[in-house]
Design an enzyme around this catalytic site. Structure first.
Site, PDB file in Angstrom:
ATOM      1  N   LYS A 190       0.836  -1.207   0.000  1.00 50.62           N
ATOM      2  CA  LYS A 190       0.000   0.000   0.000  1.00 50.62           C
ATOM      3  C   LYS A 190       0.870   1.256   0.000  1.00 50.62           C
ATOM      4  CE  LYS A 190       0.702   0.872   4.584  1.00 50.62           C
ATOM      5  NZ  LYS A 190       1.112   2.125   5.247  1.00 50.62           N
ATOM      6  N   THR A 247      -3.807   5.217   3.695  1.00 54.24           N
ATOM      7  CA  THR A 247      -2.516   5.742   3.272  1.00 54.24           C
ATOM      8  C   THR A 247      -2.611   6.526   1.977  1.00 54.24           C
ATOM      9  OG1 THR A 247      -1.600   3.731   4.258  1.00 54.24           O
ATOM     10  CG2 THR A 247      -0.097   5.097   3.025  1.00 54.24           C
TER      11      THR A 247
END
Length: 332
Positions: A190, A247
């Site tokens: 991610k 994120t």
């Protein structure tokens, strides 16, 4: 084994935040930090001004610079930069008791080997019982007792339950899983896609582009993870999709903020030179792309991020190449 004493190996923002979590859960906490000034600040002023400014720590949290001391705890949480995990776990080896839980909280892929962090730890400490902690959680928010939910993954269900209970305290919740690989892959990759999301923001491409980027990034995450043995159910959960959404949606993320700077014209080396903390997505992009090429996994967004970071292509050229890819079925 009792899980009363928790050793935190790493004195950065996330290590310090996890120390506060373990203490609120009623555990005795000892934190190891590389920097003597961090150890002194935690012990004398009950703060970590370098990595987690503005947060007052419980006075019962102690810090040390001796790995032999932290190695004696009932369970160890490894919270160092991913590319340093091998060296840190190696330093623990002379003092480590076989069977002791080693919880990997570092998110990344080792560049030199392509190993996940759990594989690195098992390679160095084959007698350790490995677990992984991952999920959508900014250190500053967790330290300030804002709600967060994460995944605690281990192959031993009973240990997973006990570790989850040992570290959970409202409003920090640990759910357990048996899929260590899935939890780690979500947490690692991610960061690469957060750089891409930051570039979208830095180039002012709009919310529609950001939503599309995150969606296609998850498709790549799932393709990559399943090929490496992760369960799709894990990748859909907190440690995969949950961490990706967080994120890619906030410049509190060092990776997204790097991407934003790149989108505005900054150079990678220039941005990284100004930072104390490690931006994990840079190293992970390189390792991820190498693995994908070896296994024939198609990852156009990750490839584009890697090319931008290494200077192989410009931001504008990478965006143009992605937008001109041949149309195809969304499910392929």
């Amino acid at each position: 084994m009792q899980l009363q004493t928790i050793g935190i190996v790493g004195g950065g923002a996330w290590g310090t935040a996890l120390a506060t979590v373990a203490r609120r859960a009623g555990r005795d906490v000892l934190l190891w930090a590389h920097e003597p000034e961090t150890v002194t600040a935690i012990n004398d002023t009950h703060t970590n001004p370098t990595y987690l400014p503005g947060v007052e720590l419980d006075r019962a949290i102690e810090a040390t610079s001796e790995v032999s001391e932290v190695a004696a705890c009932d369970a160890l949480l490894i919270v160092t930069p991913a590319q340093h995990v091998r060296d840190i776990v190696g330093a623990l080896q002379p003092y480590f008791h076989n069977g002791r839980p080693l919880v990997i909280c570092s998110k990344g892929i080792e560049q030199t080997t392509g190993f996940l962090m759990s594989q690195v730890a098992a390679d160095v400490l084959p007698g350790a019982t490995i677990a992984a902690l991952s999920g959508p959680s900014f250190a500053a928010e967790v330290a300030r007792q804002l709600p967060a939910a994460v995944t605690l993954a281990t192959g031993q269900e009973d240990l997973g339950r006990r570790l989850s209970h040992a570290l959970s305290c409202p409003p920090f919740r640990c759910s357990w899983s048996g899929d260590v690989v899935g939890a780690e892959i979500g947490g690692a990759v991610k960061n690469v896609y957060a750089i891409a999301a930051g570039i979208v923001v830095g180039k002012d491409l709009g919310k529609s582009a950001q939503a599309g980027l995150i969606t296609r990034s998850f498709a790549e995450m799932a393709r990559f993870g399943v090929a490496l043995g992760a369960a799709l159910e894990t990748l859909i959960g907190l440690s995969g999709l949950g961490d990706l959404v967080l994120t890619c949606g906030s410049e509190q993320s060092r990776n997204m903020s790097l991407g934003t700077a790149l989108g505005r014209g900054a150079a990678t080396a220039e941005v990284l030179a100004e930072r104390l903390s490690v931006t994990e997505g840079v190293a992970t992009a390189n390792a991820m792309v190498e693995i994908a090429r070896e296994r024939g996994i198609e990852l156009p967004i990750a490839e584009a991020v890697h090319a931008i970071l290494t200077g192989e292509t410009s931001v504008d050229a990478a965006i143009g190449a992605l937008l001109s890819r041949p149309l195809r079925s969304e499910t392929r």
